[in-house]
Design a protein around this motif. Structure first.
Motif, PDB file in Angstrom:
ATOM      1  N   PRO A   7       0.749   7.389 -15.265  1.00  0.00           N
ATOM      2  CA  PRO A   7       1.084   5.984 -15.518  1.00  0.00           C
ATOM      3  C   PRO A   7       2.046   5.758 -16.680  1.00  0.00           C
ATOM      4  O   PRO A   7       2.722   4.735 -16.725  1.00  0.00           O
ATOM      5  N   PHE A   8       2.135   6.714 -17.612  1.00  0.00           N
ATOM      6  CA  PHE A   8       2.947   6.470 -18.799  1.00  0.00           C
ATOM      7  C   PHE A   8       4.316   7.125 -18.684  1.00  0.00           C
ATOM      8  O   PHE A   8       4.457   8.236 -18.165  1.00  0.00           O
ATOM      9  N   PHE A   9       5.322   6.401 -19.153  1.00  0.00           N
ATOM     10  CA  PHE A   9       6.636   6.999 -19.331  1.00  0.00           C
ATOM     11  C   PHE A   9       6.587   7.900 -20.557  1.00  0.00           C
ATOM     12  O   PHE A   9       5.814   7.654 -21.493  1.00  0.00           O
ATOM     13  N   THR A  10       7.419   8.939 -20.572  1.00  0.00           N
ATOM     14  CA  THR A  10       7.409   9.854 -21.711  1.00  0.00           C
ATOM     15  C   THR A  10       8.826  10.096 -22.225  1.00  0.00           C
ATOM     16  O   THR A  10       9.796  10.099 -21.460  1.00  0.00           O
ATOM     17  N   PHE A  11       8.910  10.282 -23.534  1.00  0.00           N
ATOM     18  CA  PHE A  11      10.151  10.693 -24.193  1.00  0.00           C
ATOM     19  C   PHE A  11       9.769  11.810 -25.156  1.00  0.00           C
ATOM     20  O   PHE A  11       8.902  11.634 -26.017  1.00  0.00           O
ATOM     21  N   ASP A  12      10.411  12.969 -25.006  1.00  0.00           N
ATOM     22  CA  ASP A  12      10.023  14.136 -25.808  1.00  0.00           C
ATOM     23  C   ASP A  12      10.626  14.159 -27.204  1.00  0.00           C
ATOM     24  O   ASP A  12      10.403  15.102 -27.971  1.00  0.00           O
TER      25      ASP A  12
ATOM     26  N   ARG B 135      15.001  -5.571 -24.362  1.00  0.00           N
ATOM     27  CA  ARG B 135      15.311  -4.456 -25.256  1.00  0.00           C
ATOM     28  C   ARG B 135      14.349  -4.385 -26.433  1.00  0.00           C
ATOM     29  O   ARG B 135      13.862  -5.406 -26.919  1.00  0.00           O
ATOM     30  N   VAL B 136      14.123  -3.154 -26.920  1.00  0.00           N
ATOM     31  CA  VAL B 136      13.414  -2.946 -28.178  1.00  0.00           C
ATOM     32  C   VAL B 136      13.996  -1.697 -28.825  1.00  0.00           C
ATOM     33  O   VAL B 136      14.479  -0.788 -28.134  1.00  0.00           O
ATOM     34  N   GLU B 137      13.992  -1.654 -30.140  1.00  0.00           N
ATOM     35  CA  GLU B 137      14.404  -0.443 -30.836  1.00  0.00           C
ATOM     36  C   GLU B 137      13.291   0.020 -31.769  1.00  0.00           C
ATOM     37  O   GLU B 137      12.601  -0.786 -32.383  1.00  0.00           O
ATOM     38  N   ILE B 138      13.095   1.313 -31.813  1.00  0.00           N
ATOM     39  CA  ILE B 138      12.128   1.942 -32.714  1.00  0.00           C
ATOM     40  C   ILE B 138      12.929   2.726 -33.734  1.00  0.00           C
ATOM     41  O   ILE B 138      13.790   3.528 -33.376  1.00  0.00           O
ATOM     42  N   GLN B 139      12.660   2.523 -34.995  1.00  0.00           N
ATOM     43  CA  GLN B 139      13.528   3.077 -36.023  1.00  0.00           C
ATOM     44  C   GLN B 139      13.309   4.556 -36.280  1.00  0.00           C
ATOM     45  O   GLN B 139      13.991   5.137 -37.120  1.00  0.00           O
ATOM     46  N   GLU B 140      12.418   5.170 -35.561  1.00  0.00           N
ATOM     47  CA  GLU B 140      12.248   6.607 -35.660  1.00  0.00           C
ATOM     48  C   GLU B 140      12.588   7.240 -34.315  1.00  0.00           C
ATOM     49  O   GLU B 140      12.576   6.578 -33.273  1.00  0.00           O
ATOM     50  N   VAL B 141      12.900   8.516 -34.343  1.00  0.00           N
ATOM     51  CA  VAL B 141      13.155   9.276 -33.123  1.00  0.00           C
ATOM     52  C   VAL B 141      12.108  10.371 -33.047  1.00  0.00           C
ATOM     53  O   VAL B 141      12.163  11.349 -33.794  1.00  0.00           O
ATOM     54  N   SER B 142      11.118  10.187 -32.190  1.00  0.00           N
ATOM     55  CA  SER B 142      10.009  11.134 -32.094  1.00  0.00           C
ATOM     56  C   SER B 142       9.407  11.050 -30.698  1.00  0.00           C
ATOM     57  O   SER B 142       9.624  10.070 -29.978  1.00  0.00           O
ATOM     58  N   PRO B 143       8.619  12.057 -30.298  1.00  0.00           N
ATOM     59  CA  PRO B 143       8.002  12.022 -28.970  1.00  0.00           C
ATOM     60  C   PRO B 143       7.036  10.850 -28.837  1.00  0.00           C
ATOM     61  O   PRO B 143       6.255  10.569 -29.756  1.00  0.00           O
ATOM     62  N   ILE B 144       7.097  10.152 -27.706  1.00  0.00           N
ATOM     63  CA  ILE B 144       6.162   9.046 -27.449  1.00  0.00           C
ATOM     64  C   ILE B 144       5.834   8.976 -25.963  1.00  0.00           C
ATOM     65  O   ILE B 144       6.592   9.436 -25.122  1.00  0.00           O
ATOM     66  N   GLU B 145       4.688   8.376 -25.684  1.00  0.00           N
ATOM     67  CA  GLU B 145       4.354   7.892 -24.355  1.00  0.00           C
ATOM     68  C   GLU B 145       4.358   6.369 -24.433  1.00  0.00           C
ATOM     69  O   GLU B 145       4.070   5.800 -25.492  1.00  0.00           O
ATOM     70  N   TYR B 146       4.649   5.705 -23.313  1.00  0.00           N
ATOM     71  CA  TYR B 146       4.721   4.249 -23.395  1.00  0.00           C
ATOM     72  C   TYR B 146       4.613   3.619 -22.018  1.00  0.00           C
ATOM     73  O   TYR B 146       4.778   4.272 -20.983  1.00  0.00           O
ATOM     74  N   TYR B 147       4.325   2.314 -22.024  1.00  0.00           N
ATOM     75  CA  TYR B 147       4.427   1.481 -20.827  1.00  0.00           C
ATOM     76  C   TYR B 147       4.825   0.085 -21.284  1.00  0.00           C
ATOM     77  O   TYR B 147       4.935  -0.187 -22.491  1.00  0.00           O
ATOM     78  N   PHE B 148       5.096  -0.814 -20.344  1.00  0.00           N
ATOM     79  CA  PHE B 148       5.497  -2.178 -20.675  1.00  0.00           C
ATOM     80  C   PHE B 148       4.397  -3.153 -20.287  1.00  0.00           C
ATOM     81  O   PHE B 148       3.764  -3.011 -19.231  1.00  0.00           O
ATOM     82  N   LYS B 149       4.170  -4.126 -21.143  1.00  0.00           N
ATOM     83  CA  LYS B 149       3.219  -5.207 -20.856  1.00  0.00           C
ATOM     84  C   LYS B 149       4.007  -6.515 -20.828  1.00  0.00           C
ATOM     85  O   LYS B 149       4.581  -6.928 -21.841  1.00  0.00           O
TER      86      LYS B 149
END
Length: 726
Positions: free
Chosen positions: A235-240, A204-218
């Protein structure tokens, strides 16, 4: 000079916040894959067999002997939900991607379960008793497990907005990951191992802001570093950045209390006899019995469940609002209060009319207003699956048959019929007193959704939905109901009566929460009784918390006993109605209730449990016996009041986050709070047990005390300790 000094202090303060991780920069940049030889895992890319890596395609087939119009596949692999099958030249087919393992399943044909799967599916690997006199089929799926990562941004269990933070998680087999990072377009975040059980764990991880991001896991695995990507093409997951499943924030900070109105408190004896006038027995043509009206302390009769009335009403609840406020209650859940034919009220005659045995609409308006003045919200019980035989539409059908405009509101199999004849029409579980509503009929749907909105407009704060699984078009109906409710009342709370672990109902399109018997009874009650040790219980909690989004966990309707179960103190060995509870049962009740109040979500108490009352469901539903207000176990009552004070004084206990710490013998321990600042430790065996503590100093705040502990702590038998990091 002062201005400069103030500006310098502000700069230092902001730098300290950023360094501590409490404030994260919203800077967004183009996300790129790192250079180097990182083996990728594409978790949402299907191979030639059309399934993601690690999953196996399994095809189910059903060939009926006669024509059927609809077939669905239901099994343990989808929480017994509906997977429609496709008709291919007379054979109904569905292919599902499954992890290796053992699964039970059945076919659901034209609205009815196949009773014995051994008679219709020769391809199954085995057949087992379904618990209802029939047989489930069993499918054994073979295959290599390998390293399997599970993550789906569309599922709240993996990405949700909880406590106004973006929470991202993934699931993996146990003990294969050494470290994990979320690499996002707005930064890199170290992940933590949050939950675990025998076959899996959650990071788990939490990001203290709510905004659009692209991401992957390492990830750093036991075999080296890998990248976890979406697909090779994308290749990247997205959250709008759009929160499509908002958390009803007042729930997580709440303390709930369930009231069964006829048995709570009688504030107006003048309306008592009104309950007899509309009782089902006057309508049911197959029954010669008659309802009875009893004094508040009269003994239980065989009619106690449903047709023995005691006179509890709205004014009685109003008289006890100060008592509930002292108990720390902030949410009241009322069992049905609309015109019906029984003491329980689930056989509704009119969804728009208050039952006069409880008082007038003016009484109800005053109750809601007075509750709101005390910071108490009220949710009502809503019954969409069936009505009572005294419902005006059903009476018209019974009288006029197909000439009735309400003929298609029900499922009549034979007319004319006698009221109460469960063989002439479909009823809930075959009961003739509860004719099933046709919720696929647009008129019925409009009537029911209109009723829900009517009472929310009236002033209620939420809705508890009875028997949602029984509806013939559950997902369609409840999706429309949610849309209608949230458009007018976005902060209304929607709870479904689902008893088992079943995430499909809380994906943002139907309910905010379920009645969490799967937590309270299936896990916590068994632990408090001593049925399981700490390790087994923590594993079950791991599966539970991994299944739901943290926003859903925060909105949890967490209960152990209700109008449908024996009282919790009876379940813990305290005895039956009229007995004196055993001291060990009292201690186990304290242990269980403390856990319920320190886990995420809202603890809900069934009326009288806080007073140490007893009652066995099997004895004519004696758990519903009226509260005798001159009888109370003061020790238990004071315990519940103290628990309310504890929750209100420690914000971490009302946060959405839980993280496991350890287990040993009868002990289990978990962190609460976004910074793991609170440690809850429980011991379900009578003997004391010592466990190591996390680094640092820990102060005991429950039970009350100022003791400071380091390195190790001894947990007393049948006790819960709450520690705060100092």
């Amino acid at each position: 000079m002062r201005r400069r000094f103030g500006a310098l202090l502000l700069l230092m303060f902001m730098l300290n916040i950023i360094a501590s991780g409490c404030l994260q920069s919203p800077t967004t940049q183009e996300l790129k894959l790192p250079s180097g030889n990182y083996p990728p895992i594409y978790i949402n890319e299907k191979s030639q067999n059309m399934c993601p890596p690690g999953k196996v395609p399994v095809t189910f087939r059903y060939q009926p002997e006669e024509n059927v119009t609809s077939v669905s596949l239901r099994g343990s692999f989808n929480d017994w939900g509906e997977l429609p099958m496709k008709n291919e030249n007379g054979t109904w087919v569905r292919t599902v991607c499954l992890n290796p393992g053992r699964y039970e399943y059945k076919f659901f044909v034209d609205g009815e379960w196949i009773k014995d799967m051994s008679a219709v599916d020769p391809t199954a690997d085995a057949y087992v008793d379904d618990g209802f006199g029939g047989k489930n089929a069993v499918k054994i799926v073979k295959g290599e497990q390998g390293l399997i990562i599970e993550h789906d941004p569309k599922n709240p269990a993996y990405l949700s907005i909880a406590d106004n933070r973006t929470v991202i998680r993934f699931k993996v087999q146990p003990n294969q990951i050494q470290s994990a990072f979320l690499v996002a377009s707005n930064g890199e975040y170290k992940m933590e191992r949050q939950l675990w059980w025998g076959s899996g764990e959650v990071w788990r991880v939490e990001i203290q802001e709510v905004s659009p991001i692209e991401y992957y896991f390492k990830l750093t695995t036991n075999n080296g570093e890998v990248l976890v990507l979406n697909t090779s093409k994308n290749p990247f997951f997205t959250f709008d950045g759009i929160n499509r499943f908002p958390q009803v924030e007042w729930v997580s900070k709440g303390i709930g209390y369930q009231i069964f109105p006829d048995r709570f408190n009688n504030g107006d004896p003048s309306n008592d006899a009104l309950a007899l006038q509309t009782d089902e027995f006057w309508f049911n043509e197959l029954i010669n019995e008659r309802p009875i009206l009893s004094n508040w302390s009269d003994p239980i009769s065989p009619l106690h469940c449903c047709h023995q009335y005691f006179g509890g009403d709205i004014k009685g609840i109003l008289e006890k609002l100060d008592y509930l406020q002292e108990l720390g209650v902030t949410v009241i859940y009322l069992n049905p209060i609309f015109l019906a034919g029984s003491a329980h009220g689930y056989d509704v005659y009119d969804h728009y009319r208050l039952d006069p045995q409880f008082g007038s609409e003016e009484d109800l308006k005053i109750l809601i207003e007075e509750a709101h003045k005390r910071g108490i919200r009220i949710i009502f019980d809503f019954v969409p699956n069936h009505s009572g035989i005294g419902h005006w539409a059903f009476l018209d059908v019974a009288s006029r048959g197909k000439k009735s405009p309400y003929w298609n509101w029900y499922f009549v199999q034979r007319w004319p019929f006698k009221l109460g004849d469960g063989k002439a029409y479909l009823g809930w579980w075959g009961l003739g007193s509860l004719p099933k509503l046709n919720t696929a009929n647009p008129e019925v749907k409009e009537y029911l959704i209109g009723a829900a909105l009517h009472w929310l407009d009236f002033g209620f704060d939420g809705i508890r939905i009875d028997a949602p699984q029984e509806l013939i078009n559950a997902e369609e109906f409840f999706s429309e109901l949610r849309k209608a409710i949230k458009e007018k009342h976005p902060d209304a709370y929607i709870v479904g009566e689902i008893w088992e672990l079943s995430p499909r109902w809380v994906q943002g399109n139907m309910f905010d929460s379920l009645m969490n018997y799967a937590l309270g009874r299936d896990i916590l009650l068994a632990y408090a009784r001593g049925d399981w040790n700490g390790e087994r219980t923590l594993e079950l909690l791991g599966r539970y918390y991994a299944s739901y989004g943290e926003n859903v966990i925060a909105m949890g309707f967490n209960l152990v006993s209700s109008h449908d179960t024996s009282r919790v103190l009876t379940d813990l060995g305290g005895g039956n109605l009229g007995d004196t509870p055993k001291p060990e049962a009292i201690q186990r009740l304290k242990l269980l209730s403390t856990l319920l109040y320190t886990l995420p979500g809202m603890p809900v108490t069934f009326q009288g449990d806080e007073r140490g009352l007893l009652g066995d469901k099997e004895h004519f539903d004696s758990h519903r016996y009226p509260i005798q207000w001159d009888t109370v176990n003061e020790d238990v009552l004071n315990h519940y009041k103290s628990l309310a004070d504890l929750r209100k004084s420690v914000p971490a206990l009302t946060s959405s986050k839980i993280k496991f710490y350890t287990s040993k013998e009868g002990v289990l321990a978990f962190f609460r709070g976004h910074d793991d600042e609170v440690l809850v430790i429980a011991n379900n065996v009578p003997k004391d047990t010592s466990i190591p503590l996390p680094p640092g100093k820990w102060k005991q705040i429950w039970p009350e005390g100022e003791k400071i502990f380091e390195k190790e702590i001894t947990v007393p038998g049948l006790e819960v300790l709450v520690l705060v990091k100092t």
